[in-house]
Design an enzyme around this catalytic site. Structure first.
Site, PDB file in Angstrom:
ATOM      1  N   GLU A 105      62.180  14.271  19.455  1.00 38.47           N
ATOM      2  CA  GLU A 105      60.743  14.009  19.319  1.00 38.47           C
ATOM      3  C   GLU A 105      59.893  15.270  19.364  1.00 38.47           C
ATOM      4  O   GLU A 105      58.673  15.198  19.570  1.00 38.47           O
ATOM      5  CB  GLU A 105      60.248  13.035  20.412  1.00 38.47           C
ATOM      6  CG  GLU A 105      61.053  11.758  20.545  1.00 38.47           C
ATOM      7  CD  GLU A 105      61.053  10.939  19.268  1.00 38.47           C
ATOM      8  OE1 GLU A 105      59.992  10.777  18.656  1.00 38.47           O
ATOM      9  OE2 GLU A 105      62.132  10.471  18.869  1.00 38.47           O
ATOM     10  N   THR A 129      60.028  17.288  11.012  1.00 41.16           N
ATOM     11  CA  THR A 129      58.751  17.379  10.309  1.00 41.16           C
ATOM     12  C   THR A 129      58.564  18.782   9.738  1.00 41.16           C
ATOM     13  O   THR A 129      58.080  18.952   8.615  1.00 41.16           O
ATOM     14  CB  THR A 129      57.581  17.037  11.258  1.00 41.16           C
ATOM     15  OG1 THR A 129      57.831  15.766  11.854  1.00 41.16           O
ATOM     16  CG2 THR A 129      56.257  16.996  10.513  1.00 41.16           C
ATOM     17  N   ARG A 185      59.523   8.662  10.670  1.00 39.63           N
ATOM     18  CA  ARG A 185      60.474   9.050  11.722  1.00 39.63           C
ATOM     19  C   ARG A 185      61.813   8.379  11.483  1.00 39.63           C
ATOM     20  O   ARG A 185      61.949   7.157  11.543  1.00 39.63           O
ATOM     21  CB  ARG A 185      59.933   8.640  13.096  1.00 39.63           C
ATOM     22  CG  ARG A 185      60.842   8.988  14.262  1.00 39.63           C
ATOM     23  CD  ARG A 185      60.838  10.475  14.540  1.00 39.63           C
ATOM     24  NE  ARG A 185      61.741  10.834  15.635  1.00 39.63           N
ATOM     25  CZ  ARG A 185      62.972  11.327  15.479  1.00 39.63           C
ATOM     26  NH1 ARG A 185      63.466  11.487  14.275  1.00 39.63           N
ATOM     27  NH2 ARG A 185      63.697  11.659  16.525  1.00 39.63           N
ATOM     28  N   ASP A 228      68.667  21.944  10.524  1.00 34.27           N
ATOM     29  CA  ASP A 228      68.102  21.051  11.542  1.00 34.27           C
ATOM     30  C   ASP A 228      69.223  20.176  12.078  1.00 34.27           C
ATOM     31  O   ASP A 228      69.982  19.582  11.314  1.00 34.27           O
ATOM     32  CB  ASP A 228      67.003  20.187  10.913  1.00 34.27           C
ATOM     33  CG  ASP A 228      66.458  19.131  11.884  1.00 34.27           C
ATOM     34  OD1 ASP A 228      66.498  19.377  13.104  1.00 34.27           O
ATOM     35  OD2 ASP A 228      65.992  18.082  11.413  1.00 34.27           O
ATOM     36  N   GLN A 282      68.522  14.639  20.212  1.00 30.98           N
ATOM     37  CA  GLN A 282      68.884  13.773  21.332  1.00 30.98           C
ATOM     38  C   GLN A 282      70.145  14.300  22.029  1.00 30.98           C
ATOM     39  O   GLN A 282      70.965  14.982  21.412  1.00 30.98           O
ATOM     40  CB  GLN A 282      69.118  12.337  20.847  1.00 30.98           C
ATOM     41  CG  GLN A 282      67.861  11.486  20.821  1.00 30.98           C
ATOM     42  CD  GLN A 282      67.022  11.749  19.584  1.00 30.98           C
ATOM     43  OE1 GLN A 282      67.529  12.305  18.625  1.00 30.98           O
ATOM     44  NE2 GLN A 282      65.766  11.357  19.598  1.00 30.98           N
TER      45      GLN A 282
END
Length: 359
Positions: free
Chosen positions: A49, A54, A184, A206, A210
């Site tokens: 998060e 993004t 998302r 990327d 988590q």
């Protein structure tokens, strides 16, 4: 003993041919090596998060052809799922907290959302969900639960999508660039984006943030020129998706500290993006930093003091002498801001790796 002259000529021709082939192979190797030295490997790391994906999407919008029609149709499916899941999470949190809807029809609206199926590749949003989502949003109990979203990891894109709900439910709707950026989809595995800036090729990787995804990170550590660590400033009061008892910012600090101690990154450029500045600024007065970080001494609504506080906290975890941590305050959904930021990052990375680049 004398060898026939013809055999000697054949041997000479064979040797000359081999030399020519070897010369061509060596040229190709040198050319490939030259290309390799003009490649910059950037690794995006951070907790879940934080906004890593993004930023990768922004790189596609800024430096490549962006998102074609087929991908936008797929992202349309993701956006609808994001909205449905958000309302389901809110309903589940209300049940856990023992909260009741204030409007009697909200139970029916919840049932509509609960039984909604995923949309297909060519489908528009089902119109029956429009009234259900609007009805639930209007219920004061839902709004109260949303205000506690930091306690149960409610994703921050629901506010944006609801503000545009009529446009999203239009029959001919296709996601805009901003819609794409806000969508998302949990990152699993490794995603690579390639783009060129002048004579240099950038390979940006990327990996999922988590906890369950972090064991895959080591596969990307070799040969990294630049480590870009992303932390959400707005996460100072939020829990993790995977652990409601853990704080997002504390998790980011622990993660950054462990990464700074790894041998792979002792000579890498370290870029720190303190992201989601817009959300951070919005919540400061309502959610004072000192409630979550007691050693903070700035004013509750002092944006600059809050930024400096967290910047110093991260910088203090870099214990390698001579290695600088370059800090940027970003909003990953703001394309113009990120474009300017990335120009600065580009200068930093190229200067740091000037000796290894043949420009």
């Amino acid at each position: 003993m004398c060898f026939p002259k013809v055999a000697g000529n054949a041997l000479a021709r064979s040797t000359t041919e081999e030399r020519r082939r070897n010369s061509e192979i060596e040229k190709l190797i040198r050319k490939d090596r030259k290309v390799q030295t003009k490649q910059i490997k950037i690794l995006l790391l951070g907790a879940g998060e934080s906004g890593k994906s993004t930023i990768l999407k922004q790189m596609r919008l800024i430096h490549t052809d962006g998102f074609p029609l087929n991908e936008r149709k797929e992202i349309r499916q993701v956006i609808f799922s994001n909205m449905v899941v958000a309302f389901k999470i809110i309903a589940e949190e209300m049940r856990e907290a023992g909260s009741q809807y204030e409007y009697s029809e909200s139970e029916d609206y919840e049932a509509v959302i609960a039984h909604t199926k995923d949309i297909g590749y060519n489908d528009s949003f089902p119109i029956e969900c429009l009234a259900a989502m609007k009805g639930l949003w209007a219920d004061p109990a839902v709004q109260d639960t949303m205000r506690r979203g930091n306690e149960y990891a409610l994703h921050d894109n629901i506010q944006y999508y609801y503000a545009n709900i009529d446009r999203l439910f239009a029959h001919d709707y296709l996601p805009s660039d901003q819609d794409v950026l806000r969508s998302r989809l949990r990152t699993t595995g490794i995603t690579e984006t390639l783009f060129e800036l002048g004579p240099v090729n950038y390979h940006m990787f990327d990996v999922g943030g988590q906890r369950s995804e972090r064991k895959k990170w080591v596969h990307c550590f070799e040969g990294v020129h630049c480590l870009m660590f992303i932390a959400a400033l707005s996460g100072y009061d939020q829990c993790l998706v995977e652990d409601k008892t853990a704080n997002q910012m504390q998790e980011a600090l622990l993660l950054f500290e462990s990464i700074m101690s790894l041998q792979w990154f002792r000579k890498s450029s370290i870029i720190l993006f303190l992201n989601k500045t817009d959300l951070f600024k919005e919540k400061l007065a309502e959610k004072p930093i000192r409630h979550y970080f007691p050693d903070y001494t700035g004013a509750d609504d002092d944006y600059s003091a809050g930024c400096n506080y967290f910047s110093k906290k991260f910088r203090s975890l870099n214990r390698t002498e001579g290695r600088e941590v370059y800090v940027h305050f970003t909003n990953a959904t703001d394309t113009n801001l990120l474009k300017i930021t990335m120009l600065s990052v580009q200068d930093t990375v190229v200067q740091h790796n000037l000796n290894s680049l043949i420009l």
